[in-house]
Scaffold this motif. Structure first.
Motif, PDB file in Angstrom:
ATOM      1  N   ARG A 154      -9.141  11.536   5.311  1.00  0.00           N
ATOM      2  CA  ARG A 154      -8.335  11.712   6.522  1.00  0.00           C
ATOM      3  C   ARG A 154      -8.671  13.032   7.181  1.00  0.00           C
ATOM      4  O   ARG A 154      -8.978  13.999   6.519  1.00  0.00           O
ATOM      5  CB  ARG A 154      -6.842  11.736   6.188  1.00  0.00           C
ATOM      6  CG  ARG A 154      -6.233  10.404   6.074  1.00  0.00           C
ATOM      7  CD  ARG A 154      -4.745  10.596   6.007  1.00  0.00           C
ATOM      8  NE  ARG A 154      -4.357  10.899   4.646  1.00  0.00           N
ATOM      9  CZ  ARG A 154      -3.722  10.056   3.852  1.00  0.00           C
ATOM     10  NH1 ARG A 154      -3.395   8.874   4.291  1.00  0.00           N
ATOM     11  NH2 ARG A 154      -3.417  10.402   2.638  1.00  0.00           N
ATOM     12  N   CYS A 204      -9.036  11.752   0.546  1.00  0.00           N
ATOM     13  CA  CYS A 204      -8.448  10.622   1.278  1.00  0.00           C
ATOM     14  C   CYS A 204      -9.271  10.214   2.493  1.00  0.00           C
ATOM     15  O   CYS A 204      -9.008   9.177   3.085  1.00  0.00           O
ATOM     16  CB  CYS A 204      -7.039  10.977   1.726  1.00  0.00           C
ATOM     17  SG  CYS A 204      -5.955  11.427   0.360  1.00  0.00           S
ATOM     18  N   LYS A 244       0.827  -1.200   0.000  1.00  0.00           N
ATOM     19  CA  LYS A 244       0.000   0.000   0.000  1.00  0.00           C
ATOM     20  C   LYS A 244       0.868   1.259   0.000  1.00  0.00           C
ATOM     21  O   LYS A 244       0.560   2.223  -0.696  1.00  0.00           O
ATOM     22  CB  LYS A 244      -0.920  -0.022   1.225  1.00  0.00           C
ATOM     23  CG  LYS A 244      -1.949   1.059   1.216  1.00  0.00           C
ATOM     24  CD  LYS A 244      -2.896   0.875   2.390  1.00  0.00           C
ATOM     25  CE  LYS A 244      -3.937   1.953   2.400  1.00  0.00           C
ATOM     26  NZ  LYS A 244      -4.858   1.832   3.517  1.00  0.00           N
ATOM     27  N   ASN A 245       1.960   1.226   0.783  1.00  0.00           N
ATOM     28  CA  ASN A 245       2.868   2.375   0.805  1.00  0.00           C
ATOM     29  C   ASN A 245       3.515   2.593  -0.558  1.00  0.00           C
ATOM     30  O   ASN A 245       3.701   3.733  -0.978  1.00  0.00           O
ATOM     31  CB  ASN A 245       3.954   2.191   1.859  1.00  0.00           C
ATOM     32  CG  ASN A 245       3.452   2.476   3.254  1.00  0.00           C
ATOM     33  OD1 ASN A 245       2.402   3.075   3.435  1.00  0.00           O
ATOM     34  ND2 ASN A 245       4.201   2.037   4.241  1.00  0.00           N
ATOM     35  N   ARG A 281       2.733   7.538   4.335  1.00  0.00           N
ATOM     36  CA  ARG A 281       1.671   7.488   5.341  1.00  0.00           C
ATOM     37  C   ARG A 281       1.364   8.883   5.870  1.00  0.00           C
ATOM     38  O   ARG A 281       0.378   9.085   6.556  1.00  0.00           O
ATOM     39  CB  ARG A 281       2.078   6.569   6.485  1.00  0.00           C
ATOM     40  CG  ARG A 281       2.301   5.157   5.983  1.00  0.00           C
ATOM     41  CD  ARG A 281       2.713   4.267   7.065  1.00  0.00           C
ATOM     42  NE  ARG A 281       1.546   3.462   7.409  1.00  0.00           N
ATOM     43  CZ  ARG A 281       1.434   2.765   8.508  1.00  0.00           C
ATOM     44  NH1 ARG A 281       2.394   2.776   9.391  1.00  0.00           N
ATOM     45  NH2 ARG A 281       0.354   2.054   8.731  1.00  0.00           N
ATOM     46  N   ALA A 331       1.105   4.318  -2.782  1.00  0.00           N
ATOM     47  CA  ALA A 331       0.994   5.725  -2.391  1.00  0.00           C
ATOM     48  C   ALA A 331       2.201   6.515  -2.885  1.00  0.00           C
ATOM     49  O   ALA A 331       2.056   7.641  -3.378  1.00  0.00           O
ATOM     50  CB  ALA A 331       0.862   5.840  -0.874  1.00  0.00           C
ATOM     51  N   ARG A 337       5.461  13.676   0.435  1.00  0.00           N
ATOM     52  CA  ARG A 337       4.649  12.460   0.594  1.00  0.00           C
ATOM     53  C   ARG A 337       5.229  11.265  -0.148  1.00  0.00           C
ATOM     54  O   ARG A 337       4.954  10.125   0.203  1.00  0.00           O
ATOM     55  CB  ARG A 337       3.205  12.703   0.140  1.00  0.00           C
ATOM     56  CG  ARG A 337       2.376  13.571   1.061  1.00  0.00           C
ATOM     57  CD  ARG A 337       2.184  12.970   2.456  1.00  0.00           C
ATOM     58  NE  ARG A 337       1.566  11.681   2.479  1.00  0.00           N
ATOM     59  CZ  ARG A 337       0.274  11.437   2.622  1.00  0.00           C
ATOM     60  NH1 ARG A 337      -0.555  12.436   2.790  1.00  0.00           N
ATOM     61  NH2 ARG A 337      -0.180  10.207   2.615  1.00  0.00           N
TER      62      ARG A 337
END
Length: 128
Positions: A125, A123, A2-3, A56, A6, A51
């Motif tokens: 977030r 996102c 997943k990282n 993350r 991203a 990023r």
């Protein structure tokens, strides 16, 4: 995994935003897009680059990037490039700038606010 995804996404975003900034710098000579939109976008460019290395993120990263941009602007007020004897270095003068303007700070704040909003809306977030 997943990282890694991203990192790739933020790397692509960085490349796209940087390309837009370069196109603005080279081809747009107006009184709005270049001086204002370019300054709003530069915060997003730096954010996307950070990023890539911090996929993350950090809860306050948009704030940190915005503060960094403001500090660079204040370095122009104090003529940091000239005081360091680097005034003849064209690249540093372009990257760090040479003319202080309060409107630039407002643009950086707008860019930071857009990043906060994007983190929240896209996102899901909550940066704070």
């Amino acid at each position: 995994m997943k990282n890694q995804c991203a990192r790739i996404c933020y790397g692509a975003l960085f490349a796209a935003l940087l390309a837009v900034e370069v196109l603005i710098a080279l081809f747009v000579h107006d009184d709005f897009v270049r001086p204002y939109l370019g300054d709003v976008l530069v915060v997003a460019v730096v954010y996307a680059l950070v990023r890539v290395f911090l996929p993350r993120g950090a809860p306050l990263l948009p704030l940190y990037v915005t503060l960094f941009a403001v500090l660079v602007e204040f370095s122009q007020y104090f003529r940091l490039v000239e005081r360091l004897g680097l005034g003849k270095n064209r690249l540093l003068r372009i990257v760090l700038g040479s003319v202080f303007d309060w409107k630039d700070i407002l643009c950086y704040l707008a860019g930071g606010a857009l990043i906060f909003a994007a983190e929240r809306l896209i996102c899901g977030r909550r940066p704070l």
